[in-house]
Write an enzyme that holds these catalytic residues in place. Structure first.
Site, PDB file in Angstrom:
ATOM      1  N   GLU A 185     -13.526   5.484 -52.915  1.00 15.17           N
ATOM      2  CA  GLU A 185     -14.621   4.863 -53.664  1.00 15.17           C
ATOM      3  C   GLU A 185     -15.913   5.351 -53.058  1.00 15.17           C
ATOM      4  O   GLU A 185     -16.206   5.071 -51.891  1.00 15.17           O
ATOM      5  CB  GLU A 185     -14.564   3.341 -53.622  1.00 15.17           C
ATOM      6  N   CYS A 216     -22.216  -1.011 -53.858  1.00 14.78           N
ATOM      7  CA  CYS A 216     -21.837   0.191 -54.598  1.00 14.78           C
ATOM      8  C   CYS A 216     -21.900  -0.008 -56.100  1.00 14.78           C
ATOM      9  O   CYS A 216     -22.125   0.952 -56.849  1.00 14.78           O
ATOM     10  CB  CYS A 216     -20.444   0.641 -54.174  1.00 14.78           C
TER      11      CYS A 216
END
Length: 534
Positions: A271, A305
């Site tokens: 990720e 994020c």
């Protein structure tokens, strides 16, 4: 041309100069002792973002320490893999209860190490409780042997098995120190793997706290271990000994890890970065969308994020939306407090403050308009920065396409939905997005055209993140693989097919000629199609 800064709100003064009572030297020392390192290891210090003052003194692991951790993990993993799913489930559910019962300690640790507000820290506690419960109660349906359709109906008995990878390496970041540390380990452990983890040094205490609780819940020693150190020092040893790599961090580092994983022919889940977009359609409820934009852009001081850094608003409602969004942003309370009184906390490191400041200053120098915020707040603490809204951002500005990872959002307008989608997709990233509409079906239709791994309708990011039965991850430069749902646990396993052929297979018996066998086989295939066999 840039205008003068809008009048700044009255912010709450910092009250975080004293660590909460739960964070005793004894606790910090006990957690630090869980790091796999030599007795005479070098030490590294961390500082509390609220004040910049020293917080923890941690031992530094070496490549030899990492290799030793793997050696112990391989021995422990064999017996752990032989442990029944029901027993692993009991341990995870006990961990779930401990996290909730001891949440005040966790909240204090996250705030002290990361600088986020208590509200944002609480979401991590909730996330880990949900993740623990989900995989404890759903792992069996993903991992238990499954009958599959055989090659020849009734004659081929086919079973799919799931074996653990072995020892999984987890590299977790500083921005969500409990969610990213414990969340990725939970699924790997439930699948029967051992874990060797490198949490970011700045927030290692929070990760070590989750390890401490998991051991208290009954996890055997050496099944989950943690090392501390720079990636440049121990990253090679982590990769070279891993059977699978789970990494959360920058796209640049992710590319290197993907290359190394390819060289070793092991799997990796990554990720990475994001430059997430929010689209406000012309039929959106403006007040609700403005509230949603605040929740989308400024949690954890924008160090998230999946937070929003680009905001596209229909031209017909732009002025009304901007007025509402700016007004709400100026009302936010920024500061330091170990309670629920603050809306926006501190950035975590001096480097992050430097990046945010550089991005905003560059934009303003090149003509961006500051609608709210726009400057650091050293009066509150060393690394505070105001929630900032920019307009008139152009492609020559650094923050136009590069991730800021701070409390900064740029507003753009559009005339058609096609234009909005084109602008939202004009990025190599594809992690998260948000669409706001008064019509759910219309919002979902737009969402389906956005190039992102998760898209939320009338929500910022929590709806998709909290839907743990569904996969979460990025497209493009935002990464590979998924966490959550079936993908989140099956990636930590090796599938094996066992096919037991009864009586007759595809080879003709000696009494039948190859030509006759071909005719019979062809006829059988036609019959299977005709009767609807899949």
């Amino acid at each position: 041309m840039a205008t003068d800064h809008a009048p700044l709100p009255t912010y709450t003064a910092a009250r975080g100069s004293v660590l909460p009572a739960s964070l005793t030297p004894t606790l910090i020392k006990r957690l630090a002792e869980r790091v796999v390192a030599a007795v005479d290891a070098a030490r590294v210090g961390t500082n509390a973002p609220y004040t910049g003052e020293p917080l923890a003194d941690l031992p530094v692991s070496t490549p030899v320490d990492v290799e030793d951790a793997y050696a112990r993990a391989r021995i422990a993993q064999k017996s752990w893999a032989a442990t029944s799913l029901s027993q692993r489930k009991k341990i995870l559910l006990r961990f779930h209860d401990l996290v909730l019962a001891r949440q005040e300690e966790a909240l204090d640790l996250m705030q002290a190490e990361n600088g986020k507000t208590r509200r944002d820290a609480l979401l991590e506690v909730v996330d880990i409780a949900i993740t623990s419960r989900y995989y404890a109660r759903n792992a069996a349906r993903y991992l238990e042997p499954k009958r599959r359709r055989g090659a020849i109906p009734l004659l081929t008995h086919t079973t799919e098995l799931r074996h653990p990878k072995g020892v999984v390496a987890v590299v977790s970041p500083w921005n969500y120190p409990l969610s990213m540390a414990a969340g990725d380990a939970i699924a790997a452990l439930m699948a029967g793997n051992a874990v060797v983890q490198k949490p970011d040094t700045q927030t290692a205490l929070t990760a070590l706290w989750s390890l401490d609780l998991m051991h208290e819940a009954g996890l055997p020693a050496a099944v989950w271990q943690m090392v501390v150190g720079r990636g440049s020092s121990i990253g090679g040893a982590l990769m070279d000994n891993a059977d699978y790599m789970m990494f959360t961090g920058s796209t640049a580092s992710g590319r290197k890890i993907a290359s190394d994983a390819g060289r070793r022919l092991i799997g990796a889940s990554l990720e990475l970065g994001g430059k997430n977009a929010m689209i406000v359609l012309d039929d959106a409820d403006i007040d609700r969308a403005a509230d949603g934009a605040v929740a989308a852009c400024f949690p954890s001081a924008g160090q998230l994020c999946v937070s929003i850094e680009r905001l596209y608003v229909a031209e017909s409602i732009r002025d009304r939306f901007v007025d509402a969004f700016v007004a709400r942003t100026k009302q936010l309370k920024i500061g330091a407090a170990y309670d629920y009184s603050i809306d926006v906390g501190s950035l975590t490191t001096p480097a992050q403050l430097q990046t945010v400041t550089a991005h905003v200053d560059d934009a303003v120098a090149k003509g961006a308009t500051v609608l709210a915020g726009g400057k650091a707040r050293p009066d509150l603490g060393p690394w505070f920065y105001e929630p900032t809204i920019l307009a008139d951002v152009t492609p020559d500005m650094t923050l136009h396409e590069h991730e800021t990872f701070g409390p900064v959002v740029s507003i753009y307008s559009y005339r058609s939905i096609d234009e909005a989608i084109a602008q939202a997709n004009a990025t190599p990233y594809g992690l998260n997005a948000s669409v706001w509409s008064g019509n759910g079906a219309r919002g979902r239709a737009v969402a389906a055209r956005v190039h992102a791994g998760t898209v939320n309708v009338n929500e910022a990011f929590a709806a998709a993140w909290g839907s743990i039965d569904a996969p979460m991850g990025g497209m493009g430069d935002s990464g590979l693989g998924r966490r959550h749902g079936a993908d989140g646990i099956l990636k930590y396993t090796e599938p094996q097919t066992i096919a037991h052929q009864r009586i007759q297979g595809f080879t003709p018996p000696a009494s039948i000629s190859p030509e006759t066998w071909a005719t019979l086989l062809t006829g059988a295939l036609k019959v299977l199609k005709a009767v609807g066999v899949r």
